[in-house]
Design a protein around this motif. Structure first.
Motif, PDB file in Angstrom:
ATOM      1  N   LEU A 179       0.474  -1.431  -0.469  1.00  0.00           N
ATOM      2  CA  LEU A 179      -0.133  -0.271   0.481  1.00  0.00           C
ATOM      3  C   LEU A 179       0.473   0.977   0.201  1.00  0.00           C
ATOM      4  O   LEU A 179       1.510   1.276   0.803  1.00  0.00           O
ATOM      5  N   ASN A 180      -0.003   2.577  -0.879  1.00  0.00           N
ATOM      6  CA  ASN A 180       1.123   3.402  -0.636  1.00  0.00           C
ATOM      7  C   ASN A 180       0.879   4.497   0.832  1.00  0.00           C
ATOM      8  O   ASN A 180       1.594   4.991   1.253  1.00  0.00           O
ATOM      9  N   LYS A 181      -0.098   3.729   1.534  1.00  0.00           N
ATOM     10  CA  LYS A 181      -0.049   4.591   2.558  1.00  0.00           C
ATOM     11  C   LYS A 181      -0.480   3.807   3.832  1.00  0.00           C
ATOM     12  O   LYS A 181      -1.445   2.478   3.577  1.00  0.00           O
ATOM     13  N   ASP A 182       0.164   2.890   4.755  1.00  0.00           N
ATOM     14  CA  ASP A 182      -0.005   2.332   6.218  1.00  0.00           C
ATOM     15  C   ASP A 182       0.589   2.944   7.164  1.00  0.00           C
ATOM     16  O   ASP A 182       2.063   3.324   7.278  1.00  0.00           O
ATOM     17  N   ASN A 183       0.191   3.416   8.239  1.00  0.00           N
ATOM     18  CA  ASN A 183       0.125   4.723   9.197  1.00  0.00           C
ATOM     19  C   ASN A 183      -0.372   3.108  10.541  1.00  0.00           C
ATOM     20  O   ASN A 183      -0.935   3.154  11.365  1.00  0.00           O
ATOM     21  N   THR A 184       0.472   2.093  10.615  1.00  0.00           N
ATOM     22  CA  THR A 184       0.080   1.169  12.181  1.00  0.00           C
ATOM     23  C   THR A 184       1.187   1.301  12.555  1.00  0.00           C
ATOM     24  O   THR A 184       1.560   0.280  12.442  1.00  0.00           O
ATOM     25  N   GLY A 185       1.206   1.822  13.332  1.00  0.00           N
ATOM     26  CA  GLY A 185       2.655   2.426  14.076  1.00  0.00           C
ATOM     27  C   GLY A 185       4.293   2.250  14.072  1.00  0.00           C
ATOM     28  O   GLY A 185       4.000   2.990  12.859  1.00  0.00           O
ATOM     29  N   PHE A 186       5.060   2.121  14.563  1.00  0.00           N
ATOM     30  CA  PHE A 186       6.690   2.786  13.870  1.00  0.00           C
ATOM     31  C   PHE A 186       6.997   2.226  12.928  1.00  0.00           C
ATOM     32  O   PHE A 186       6.412   1.266  12.828  1.00  0.00           O
ATOM     33  N   ASP A 187       7.843   3.071  12.643  1.00  0.00           N
ATOM     34  CA  ASP A 187       8.324   2.153  11.603  1.00  0.00           C
ATOM     35  C   ASP A 187       9.777   1.590  11.077  1.00  0.00           C
ATOM     36  O   ASP A 187      10.919   2.053  10.565  1.00  0.00           O
ATOM     37  N   LEU A 188       9.007   0.562  10.925  1.00  0.00           N
ATOM     38  CA  LEU A 188      10.200  -0.297  10.819  1.00  0.00           C
ATOM     39  C   LEU A 188      10.703  -0.849   9.726  1.00  0.00           C
ATOM     40  O   LEU A 188      11.329  -1.524   9.791  1.00  0.00           O
ATOM     41  N   ARG A 189       9.815  -1.205   8.893  1.00  0.00           N
ATOM     42  CA  ARG A 189      10.288  -0.764   7.482  1.00  0.00           C
ATOM     43  C   ARG A 189      11.316  -0.138   7.195  1.00  0.00           C
ATOM     44  O   ARG A 189      12.629  -0.694   6.923  1.00  0.00           O
ATOM     45  N   ASP A 190      11.208   1.236   7.316  1.00  0.00           N
ATOM     46  CA  ASP A 190      12.567   2.070   7.294  1.00  0.00           C
ATOM     47  C   ASP A 190      13.722   1.839   7.947  1.00  0.00           C
ATOM     48  O   ASP A 190      15.210   2.191   8.346  1.00  0.00           O
TER      49      ASP A 190
ATOM     50  N   ALA B 195       5.718   7.939  14.992  1.00  0.00           N
ATOM     51  CA  ALA B 195       5.640   7.153  16.008  1.00  0.00           C
ATOM     52  C   ALA B 195       4.964   7.820  16.996  1.00  0.00           C
ATOM     53  O   ALA B 195       4.574   7.271  18.187  1.00  0.00           O
ATOM     54  N   GLU B 196       3.454   8.598  16.697  1.00  0.00           N
ATOM     55  CA  GLU B 196       3.002   9.525  17.732  1.00  0.00           C
ATOM     56  C   GLU B 196       3.408   9.999  19.015  1.00  0.00           C
ATOM     57  O   GLU B 196       2.953  10.180  20.507  1.00  0.00           O
ATOM     58  N   GLY B 410      -5.892  -7.511   1.416  1.00  0.00           N
ATOM     59  CA  GLY B 410      -4.563  -7.441   1.561  1.00  0.00           C
ATOM     60  C   GLY B 410      -4.712  -5.189   2.203  1.00  0.00           C
ATOM     61  O   GLY B 410      -3.846  -5.306   1.605  1.00  0.00           O
ATOM     62  N   GLY B 411      -5.184  -5.243   2.504  1.00  0.00           N
ATOM     63  CA  GLY B 411      -5.052  -3.221   2.955  1.00  0.00           C
ATOM     64  C   GLY B 411      -5.104  -2.953   4.238  1.00  0.00           C
ATOM     65  O   GLY B 411      -4.620  -4.267   5.029  1.00  0.00           O
ATOM     66  N   THR B 412      -5.416  -1.876   4.832  1.00  0.00           N
ATOM     67  CA  THR B 412      -4.324  -2.092   6.968  1.00  0.00           C
ATOM     68  C   THR B 412      -5.966  -1.348   7.402  1.00  0.00           C
ATOM     69  O   THR B 412      -7.137  -0.506   6.538  1.00  0.00           O
ATOM     70  N   PHE B 413      -5.761  -1.262   8.464  1.00  0.00           N
ATOM     71  CA  PHE B 413      -6.868  -1.094   9.315  1.00  0.00           C
ATOM     72  C   PHE B 413      -6.070   0.837   9.176  1.00  0.00           C
ATOM     73  O   PHE B 413      -7.330   1.639   9.903  1.00  0.00           O
ATOM     74  N   SER B 414      -4.942   1.389   9.097  1.00  0.00           N
ATOM     75  CA  SER B 414      -4.671   2.683   8.865  1.00  0.00           C
ATOM     76  C   SER B 414      -3.939   2.853   7.875  1.00  0.00           C
ATOM     77  O   SER B 414      -3.123   2.958   8.164  1.00  0.00           O
ATOM     78  N   ALA B 415      -4.034   4.381   7.375  1.00  0.00           N
ATOM     79  CA  ALA B 415      -2.873   4.547   6.499  1.00  0.00           C
ATOM     80  C   ALA B 415      -2.440   5.921   6.777  1.00  0.00           C
ATOM     81  O   ALA B 415      -1.578   6.285   5.955  1.00  0.00           O
ATOM     82  N   ILE B 421      -5.791   6.716  20.536  1.00  0.00           N
ATOM     83  CA  ILE B 421      -6.847   5.381  21.523  1.00  0.00           C
ATOM     84  C   ILE B 421      -7.203   4.519  20.696  1.00  0.00           C
ATOM     85  O   ILE B 421      -7.417   3.601  20.998  1.00  0.00           O
ATOM     86  N   ALA B 422      -7.956   5.261  19.599  1.00  0.00           N
ATOM     87  CA  ALA B 422      -9.166   4.585  18.821  1.00  0.00           C
ATOM     88  C   ALA B 422      -8.785   3.213  18.136  1.00  0.00           C
ATOM     89  O   ALA B 422      -9.511   1.882  17.912  1.00  0.00           O
ATOM     90  N   LYS B 423      -7.462   2.196  17.931  1.00  0.00           N
ATOM     91  CA  LYS B 423      -7.070   1.970  17.140  1.00  0.00           C
ATOM     92  C   LYS B 423      -5.892   0.792  17.281  1.00  0.00           C
ATOM     93  O   LYS B 423      -5.613  -0.171  17.369  1.00  0.00           O
ATOM     94  N   ARG B 424      -5.960   0.854  19.230  1.00  0.00           N
ATOM     95  CA  ARG B 424      -4.860   0.020  19.938  1.00  0.00           C
ATOM     96  C   ARG B 424      -5.800  -1.761  19.565  1.00  0.00           C
ATOM     97  O   ARG B 424      -4.676  -2.212  19.905  1.00  0.00           O
ATOM     98  N   GLN B 425      -6.736  -1.541  19.609  1.00  0.00           N
ATOM     99  CA  GLN B 425      -6.992  -2.950  18.962  1.00  0.00           C
ATOM    100  C   GLN B 425      -7.338  -3.486  18.227  1.00  0.00           C
ATOM    101  O   GLN B 425      -6.813  -4.695  17.603  1.00  0.00           O
ATOM    102  N   SER B 426      -7.132  -2.696  17.121  1.00  0.00           N
ATOM    103  CA  SER B 426      -6.472  -3.250  15.563  1.00  0.00           C
ATOM    104  C   SER B 426      -5.311  -3.708  16.007  1.00  0.00           C
ATOM    105  O   SER B 426      -5.213  -4.356  14.907  1.00  0.00           O
ATOM    106  N   MET B 427      -4.674  -2.805  16.442  1.00  0.00           N
ATOM    107  CA  MET B 427      -3.570  -3.022  16.528  1.00  0.00           C
ATOM    108  C   MET B 427      -3.101  -4.159  16.733  1.00  0.00           C
ATOM    109  O   MET B 427      -1.790  -5.500  16.138  1.00  0.00           O
TER     110      MET B 427
END
Lengths: 459, 459
Positions: A179-190, B195-196, B410-415, B421-427
């Motif tokens: 995906l072009n956009k994926d913001n799920t936590g710390f950027d471990l890829r980079d 990294a919020e 094949g998608g992501t729950f946060s782009a 707080i909202a998506k900790r459970q998704s993580m």
């Protein structure tokens, strides 16, 4: 150690655990400056075999050094007494998804092969440098390789959407998003990209493809000096809609060295020029690139701002221009001792740097000879020095002299080759100490035994 | 705690330590979904004062939550019982270097203000979304914000060359490079971005600027369904030389909600369309963008592949089109309870997702109402659901239902909004467990006391 070798052979198959003479090609790097025989060379077939190698190596407390195309210039893949883990068999292009402009590939896929596969779909994998025919995806990711098209497409980092890595403890980190956009936590890829195999072994990746340009217009441009170069780049970007793919600098001395080593190469201009620029503009509509190039170079010639210009009239002529530029590694490493650098500066300070550095290196090693060649559009100079004598302390003193001026002028001591063995001292001297400390902590966190590619990258 | 407040006032000046009523604006976020009164709001003037706040807070074991524009949507900046550290006073644009196309800015600089400053040099800072007039650089870096121009310019990550952060222990991490290429060790810059505020507080950055487009051509396009949208995007990219800046999706229901909330907004087409796309093409030469847009839309209209199209004939008409799209946050959050998402999928799966998800959410909460609006060019959908009743477990069940389908496709729950707080459970449910474990270890390494923005991002 015989027990370790035996267990590796049982796990991977005897054909994929090389020792003695069979392992000799891995005992020396491409530059000839780094050497050291590995204990064994292993060629795992998949990520599980990579993990198995790491577990076995940990049991025997033997270091593991990931190796891809072995085209690095800083000794980062040399594996003295270690297991050299070659990713060459992870060489499958698993999938090309043209509609999403991406490719899913193993770490052993060769850069040029990916570009060729992309071409079948009207796409390109634009990473381009002299060793693209041997370098592998795992290697260019681990060094965040650059090259001649960074100006248009960014470094390898900008071309990677997702990756998979085996961590030092054998766990598999799955970040294979496309995906072009994926913001799920710390950027471990980079964090994995550019880590030079310190934090894990990259086994697969999702790489970004771009629409293949339908036209490339290439020219050699002669200038009296570098002062006008930044304005020429801006003019070309404006005229082409930011489609300048390469903006490369070769000084007079470089042309002469190239012609001495490769007699078939020709002088680009009737009147040899102090500054030779290789400029390439691309387009997605036939005619646009050539028109932009002709327009700007025509205006600049008329205004006397450039001394001469030759636009390639055929693919053969284009290739001839590029052959001159791509000969750089061979020119630099055909003579020893040499220190090569990949410094970068703000574009408008390149000329000032080149003027200031010469007397400084002559103070350190009177009679040494420098040779610059540059990805000028990125401010990225390969400033190389042939020393008057083999002397490690002298080489380090020269490197320090160069780095000090670069860093003082707001530049970096490593733009695209990474650190490896060659630039550990530069890291110690010039990297922000808090950043260095943080890097060491992260290394310790992921690889507490220090078995993954030890003695590299971090001072 | 009074002692802590007193010491903060001594260090920062009483005017910059707010409590009680003065701190009330920070007790609730923009969405109204997250609340919690901070112990105090502090407004440090520079990085040294930021470090001082972290040291004092550590002495008293009080958490610190960095706050920028407070426009986040996931509760990431809410600071119950903590010190809310506002970066608003770090609001100086220190330098714009047009020749290097970069700006050196404090974390409190407002996104729109940076773009306006860049405009004076013929440049732009292209990050654009509804809250750009309030959001600050520190916030968009911490969430790796996206928005409507990601298609052309990438997310905030792609716009950042260097940054400075104060680490949880008060040390200053100086990565303020302005170079396009810099390969000196692990990529700590990208570790801090997105990294919020878990790993440090970003205090300054070097941001990339782009040449300002001289022309923007904007249109609303009516389609019967989404099936043709990917091909339309490709046609526009081809015709414009990849200068499509926005490709936004608004379904019928969205238009109706917008007109109900903002009666002055007009129906875009005579015959209301099921699919409304806002398309913007830009160019660096006057006429090119309009020509590309007219050419493609004309062909597509003639071929019956689109139902209707309106090209904006004035800046006022263009703004009217954008106002419709930019109303989305207000539309979504004017009614509660609501769950908002920022999922992303491969572009060609968006239609399939929207078809499949509807019966699934109706099973979970019969009678709930969904509303999608999307940065379609990035496959990034804001799929929002108004619940039939206030029920945290129901909301979480809906979120899980949506995430499960997205991740399965094949998608992501946060782009682009981040986790907060909202998506900790998704993580917890859907992020690679090895990646999660590594994130926790890195958090523990940098912030062993867990005082920086606790209870967010990591499950």
């Amino acid at each position: 150690m015989n027990d370790l070798i035996a267990r590796l052979r049982t796990r991977l198959g005897a054909a994929h655990v090389l020792t003695g003479e069979d392992a000799a090609p891995w005992a020396r790097d491409w530059t000839g400056d780094y050497a050291g025989a590995p204990l064994a060379v292993v060629r795992p077939a998949d990520r599980d075999e990579v993990a198995a190698v790491l577990w076995l190596a940990a049991d025997f407390q033997v270091p593991v050094v990931p190796v891809a195309g072995n085209t690095g210039l800083n000794g980062g893949a040399i594996a003295p007494g270690a297991i050299a883990l070659s990713v060459a068999r992870l060489n499958r292009i698993r999938e090309i998804r043209p509609e999403s402009r991406l490719a899913v590939v193993g770490a052993g896929v060769i850069v040029e092969a990916l570009d060729q596969a992309a071409a079948e779909h009207g796409l390109c994998f634009p990473l381009f440098f002299g060793a693209a025919g041997s370098a592998m995806i795992g290697g260019v990711l681990s060094t965040n390789a650059g090259g001649s098209n960074v100006l248009r497409y960014g470094t390898t980092r900008a071309l990677c959407l997702g990756l998979e890595a085996v961590l030092p403890d054998g766990r598999i980190l799955d970040l294979m998003t496309g995906l072009n956009k994926d913001n799920t936590g710390f950027d471990l890829r980079d964090l994995m990209i550019g880590a030079e195999g310190q934090l894990g072994i990259i086994t697969a990746a999702v790489m970004r493809l771009h629409p293949r340009p339908v036209e490339r217009a290439t020219a050699m441009v002669a200038l009296d000096g570098l002062a006008q170069a930044p304005a020429l780049l801006t003019a070309l970007q404006d005229a082409s809609g930011n489609e300048v793919a390469a903006f490369e600098y070769m000084p007079r001395a470089y042309i002469e060295h190239a012609r001495a080593l490769f007699p078939q190469m020709r002088e680009p201009f009737e009147a040899p020029a102090p500054v030779n620029l290789l400029v390439e503009v691309q387009a997605r509509r036939i005619g646009q690139a050539g028109a932009a190039l002709e327009e700007v170079l025509g205006q600049w010639l008329e205004a006397g701002r450039i001394a001469d210009a030759v636009i390639a009239q055929s693919e053969a002529q284009r290739r001839e221009m590029w052959a001159l530029r791509e000969a750089s590694a061979e020119i630099v490493f055909c003579r020893h001792p040499v220190i090569d650098t990949d410094i970068a500066l703000p574009l408008d300070l390149v000329e000032a740097f080149l003027t200031r550095i010469e007397p400084l290196i002559q103070q350190v090693d009177p009679g040494c000879e420098s040779l610059a060649v540059a990805h000028l559009g990125d401010g990225n100079i390969h400033f190389n020095v042939w020393l008057t004598r083999e002397d490690a302390a002298l080489a380090e003193a020269l490197r320090e002299t160069i780095d000090r001026l670069v860093v003082g002028m707001g530049g970096t001591f490593s733009a695209e080759h990474g650190i490896g063995i060659a630039k550990r001292q530069s890291m110690a001297r010039f990297k922000d100490p808090v950043a260095l400390d943080l890097m060491r902590s992260i290394k310790q966190l992921l690889d507490p035994a220090g078995l993954l590619n030890p003695g590299k990258t971090l001072p």
